[in-house]
Write a protein that holds these residues in place. Structure first.
Motif, mmCIF file in Angstrom:
data_model
loop_
_atom_site.group_PDB
_atom_site.id
_atom_site.type_symbol
_atom_site.label_atom_id
_atom_site.label_comp_id
_atom_site.label_asym_id
_atom_site.label_seq_id
_atom_site.Cartn_x
_atom_site.Cartn_y
_atom_site.Cartn_z
ATOM 1 N N PRO A 422 -35.357 88.068 8.441
ATOM 2 C CA PRO A 422 -35.336 88.472 9.847
ATOM 3 C C PRO A 422 -36.643 88.090 10.529
ATOM 4 O O PRO A 422 -37.713 88.125 9.916
ATOM 5 C CB PRO A 422 -35.158 89.990 9.780
ATOM 6 N N LEU A 424 -39.793 88.744 12.646
ATOM 7 C CA LEU A 424 -40.594 89.946 12.859
ATOM 8 C C LEU A 424 -41.780 89.654 13.772
ATOM 9 O O LEU A 424 -42.230 88.509 13.880
ATOM 10 C CB LEU A 424 -41.111 90.495 11.524
ATOM 11 N N SER A 438 -38.619 94.203 14.928
ATOM 12 C CA SER A 438 -37.689 93.094 14.889
ATOM 13 C C SER A 438 -37.815 92.285 16.178
ATOM 14 O O SER A 438 -37.870 92.854 17.273
ATOM 15 C CB SER A 438 -36.254 93.597 14.756
ATOM 16 N N ASN A 441 -33.371 92.142 16.860
ATOM 17 C CA ASN A 441 -32.447 93.262 16.729
ATOM 18 C C ASN A 441 -32.874 94.414 17.629
ATOM 19 O O ASN A 441 -34.005 94.923 17.509
ATOM 20 C CB ASN A 441 -32.398 93.751 15.279
ATOM 21 N N LEU A 508 -31.599 94.596 9.111
ATOM 22 C CA LEU A 508 -31.724 93.690 10.246
ATOM 23 C C LEU A 508 -30.856 92.463 10.020
ATOM 24 O O LEU A 508 -30.638 92.039 8.886
ATOM 25 C CB LEU A 508 -33.178 93.232 10.421
#
Length: 570
Positions: A422, A424, A438, A441, A508
């Motif tokens: 994911p 970040l 995130s 997300n 995520l």
């Protein structure tokens, strides 16, 4: 309040240097969806085994991220023109002092604070104070030359120095007229390949106290030879409505052209290799320029219209955050303003560009009714529609700040090139916390904006930990976060990823649509030194960071020997 008034504070609470674990950096380049603004090149990352499936694509590796190649490694503040490259792992999980170099201290003024100089002395009468070590942003640059690594860093002792990264030995120094707070930029003369003197270093300092604001000779932004430390040119900082003629931001250079901002509000595109005479010195040729002082909406700022942040390149635009409360998008050639996102706060943090074409902008709690925090913006949209999400941070009266984010943020894009992790983003706030969020997300909650706008989307929080107050920027290298601040502590945190959302942590979605569970745990802590305002870099098992205690530190495991090495050149 601006970071120029950086203080050596004793603050209870830990400041954590966060690092994410080397679950591995990926081998391969993610095929991002087409963007209306072409994102900058994605750099390959540290070759480490991944816990997640990867797709391998053979790509030429630029020298910056190849630890075995000579060349410029960390070129400027936050690494490159996109402000998202922070070094090469592995990140150490054992933090001992490999060496420390005494930077010392120097005088400065104009802080509005009581002088720390001896009572009755000329320095005390001039209102001067003495600062030690390195400050905000204070990140070293790194070059590999003939198989050896060298650091270049500016300090509060007024000196720009070149240092042997293996031993901490100082090789040369160049004295500036005042304390140096910014991060050096190292670049190469494209017309002199192979020439030992082809590298140039540029950085600015405060204006030079006790010189008055109207003094005609103020030119704190300068370039020197990387080989010798000899001055090559100096750039005058004009007098404007801004109350500063300092130079804290770090420029970037592409193809022999430099983009530089100074605190008078002037943004320049320069030819750093073509100079003319100026008051008996050399000054670079200005190719284009613009003045970023906001508009009538900044009336409440008084003279606090400073351009402290570093410029960022995304596609064909240069972006800059202004103390007047704007994020400006300028044509990279003409510097004409093509995009203007107004916030209204003082903005000190540097915009960070993502590989999929977005910008992160940091908001201080000043001149606004709402909270400060972190903005995700889409500069492909009209400015009025550019907000993607807002993450507000807590209010806190700390030093001269009231809340928000003074430093910059970091992203893991350069260490996630196949997209299996994911996306970040990490930042530290005046409320005392380190946050890992995130990028993509959303939490599902709605928050108020900087000016109390209602119903703004906000991202999922992956990790939050109190680290004391901080204006130092945390960095992400491989699967680690490294952060430091006024708690006198450097901590390393490891990020662990579990596929299919299994295991502890926050679930995520990756940009490829996979669900991954993300958790973060501290794995190392260094409690020596003093408070930290500077941003660290990482290179092959070593963390380099300056402290307000007067020293530059090299931290790591003394038993670690880099595996990716090449024989020294004769």
């Amino acid at each position: 309040m601006n970071p120029r008034t950086s203080l050596a504070l004793k603050v209870t609470g830990a400041v954590l240097l966060v690092a994410a674990s080397a679950a591995g950096v990926l081998v391969g380049l993610r095929n991002a969806a087409p963007a209306r603004i072409s994102p900058p090149l994605v750099r390959p990352v540290t070759p480490m085994p991944s816990l997640l499936p990867t797709i391998t694509i053979e790509l030429p590796q630029p020298p910056g991220s190849d630890p075995t190649a000579d060349g410029i490694k960390v070129a400027t503040f936050l690494g490159n023109e996109a402000r998202r490259f922070y070094g090469v792992g592995p990140v150490p999980e054992k933090l001992e002092v490999i060496w420390k170099l005494n930077i010392g201290g120097g005088t400065t003024g104009g802080t509005g604070k009581k002088s720390t100089e001896p009572s009755g002395s000329p320095a005390a009468k001039a209102g001067l104070v003495k600062w030690y070590g390195t400050g905000w942003t204070g990140q070293p640059a790194l070059v590999r030359e003939n198989g050896k690594l060298y650091l270049v860093v500016g300090g509060f002792d007024h000196n720009l120095v070149k240092i042997d990264a293996a031993t901490g030995k100082e090789l040369w120094s160049y004295e500036y007229p005042d304390v140096i707070k910014g991060s050096p930029t190292v670049f190469e003369d494209p017309n002199a390949p192979g020439d030992p003197s082809r590298y140039v270093v540029m950085v600015g300092s405060r204006r030079g106290f006790p010189s008055s604001m109207s003094a005609p000779e103020i030119a704190p932004y300068r370039a020197v030879s990387y080989a010798t430390g000899e001055e090559l040119w100096r750039l005058p900082v004009p007098r404007t409505k801004s109350y500063s003629r300092d130079a804290d931001g770090s420029g970037f250079v592409i193809g022999g052209t430099a983009w530089v901002g100074v605190e008078s509000g002037n943004m320049y595109r320069l030819d750093p290799f073509s100079t003319v005479d100026w008051k008996g010195f050399r000054t670079p040729k200005i190719l284009s320029e613009t003045l970023l002082l906001g508009d009538k909406r900044a009336a409440s700022h008084g003279g606090n219209l400073v351009l402290e942040a570093s410029p960022t390149l995304l596609g064909d635009r240069v972006y800059a955050a202004s103390g007047a409360g704007h994020v400006y998008g300028m044509n990279k050639d003409t510097l004409a303003i093509e995009w203007d996102y107004f916030i209204g706060s003082d903005m000190d943090g540097t915009p960070v560009a993502t590989t999929d074409g977005y910008l992160f902008a940091e908001v201080e709690k000043q001149y606004i009714k709402g909270k400060g925090g972190l903005l995700k913006l889409d500069p492909r949209r009209p400015a009025k529609d550019a907000l993607v999400w807002y993450f507000p941070t807590g209010d806190r009266n700390f030093a001269d700040w009231l809340g928000g984010i003074i430093g910059s943020c970091s992203v893991n894009d350069e260490y996630n090139s196949d997209g299996s992790r994911p996306a970040l983003v990490a930042c530290t706030a005046i409320d005392g916390n380190l946050y890992v969020l995130s990028q993509d997300n959303l939490s599902g909650d709605l928050v108020a904006g900087p000016n109390l706008e209602k119903g703004l989307p906000t991202p999922k929080v992956v990790f939050k930990e109190s680290i004391g107050g901080a204006i130092s920027t945390p960095i992400m290298v491989d699967d680690y976060v490294i952060a430091a601040g006024y708690g006198n502590v450097v901590n390393v945190y490891r990020i662990t990823y579990m596929p299919d959302g299994d295991g502890p942590g926050v679930a995520l979605k990756t940009r490829a649509g996979k669900t991954v569970s993300v958790s973060i745990k501290r794995v190392a802590r260094f409690t020596g030194g003093g408070s930290y305002e500077s941003t660290p870099i990482v290179w092959q098992g070593r963390i380099y960071i300056g402290s307000r205690d007067g020293y530059l530190y090299c931290l790591g495991d003394p038993d670690y020997v880099p595996k990716a090495t090449a024989p020294e050149q004769p």
